[in-house]
Design a protein around this motif. Sequence first.
Motif, mmCIF file in Angstrom:
data_model
loop_
_atom_site.group_PDB
_atom_site.id
_atom_site.type_symbol
_atom_site.label_atom_id
_atom_site.label_comp_id
_atom_site.label_asym_id
_atom_site.label_seq_id
_atom_site.Cartn_x
_atom_site.Cartn_y
_atom_site.Cartn_z
ATOM 1 N N UNK A 67 0.810 -1.230 0.000
ATOM 2 C CA UNK A 67 0.000 0.000 0.000
ATOM 3 C C UNK A 67 0.838 1.274 0.000
ATOM 4 N N UNK A 68 2.017 1.217 0.642
ATOM 5 C CA UNK A 68 2.906 2.381 0.674
ATOM 6 C C UNK A 68 4.346 1.913 0.823
ATOM 7 N N UNK A 69 5.263 2.681 0.247
ATOM 8 C CA UNK A 69 6.687 2.393 0.353
ATOM 9 C C UNK A 69 7.382 3.682 0.770
ATOM 10 N N UNK A 74 10.106 10.561 2.234
ATOM 11 C CA UNK A 74 9.047 10.566 1.227
ATOM 12 C C UNK A 74 8.308 9.235 1.269
ATOM 13 N N UNK A 75 7.117 9.254 0.729
ATOM 14 C CA UNK A 75 6.283 8.068 0.719
ATOM 15 C C UNK A 75 5.674 7.915 -0.671
ATOM 16 N N UNK A 76 5.721 6.714 -1.188
ATOM 17 C CA UNK A 76 5.003 6.377 -2.418
ATOM 18 C C UNK A 76 3.766 5.626 -1.962
ATOM 19 N N UNK A 84 1.071 7.891 -5.890
ATOM 20 C CA UNK A 84 1.404 9.253 -5.476
ATOM 21 C C UNK A 84 2.786 9.240 -4.829
ATOM 22 N N UNK A 85 3.594 10.265 -5.087
ATOM 23 C CA UNK A 85 4.887 10.448 -4.432
ATOM 24 C C UNK A 85 4.788 11.750 -3.633
ATOM 25 N N UNK A 86 4.930 11.639 -2.308
ATOM 26 C CA UNK A 86 4.758 12.816 -1.445
ATOM 27 C C UNK A 86 5.755 12.784 -0.302
ATOM 28 N N UNK A 87 6.019 13.961 0.272
ATOM 29 C CA UNK A 87 6.848 14.025 1.464
ATOM 30 C C UNK A 87 5.970 13.806 2.687
ATOM 31 N N UNK A 88 6.595 13.298 3.737
ATOM 32 C CA UNK A 88 5.896 13.102 4.997
ATOM 33 C C UNK A 88 5.962 14.373 5.835
#
Length: 90
Positions: A67-69, A74-76, A84-88
């Motif tokens: 579900x997430x990497x 950052x988190x995909x 989605x590619x986003x910062x935490x």
Amino acid sequence: QRAAASYFGLPRDEDFRVSTAWSARRVFNFIRGTGGWGHAYPIALDGGEQRLRTALGYTAEGALPAPAVRVGNALRVRCSPGVLHATLDG
């Protein structure tokens, strides 16, 4: 006419919640469009919750094995569809 006017209060923290049921493009556009408010974006993942800060990009048809990497700060995130590619936050 004043009688036809309506009032909407300031957004609450819950108004910034995003979902993996949304497409990656929708999440990306929502975060980029509301980023000026300075809020984090809560998202439910694997029975827990993460808080996203900035949308960096997305792939419309990408896939992930989970579900997430996490990659550094950052988190995909697997969305429906796309990634989605986003910062935490924090």
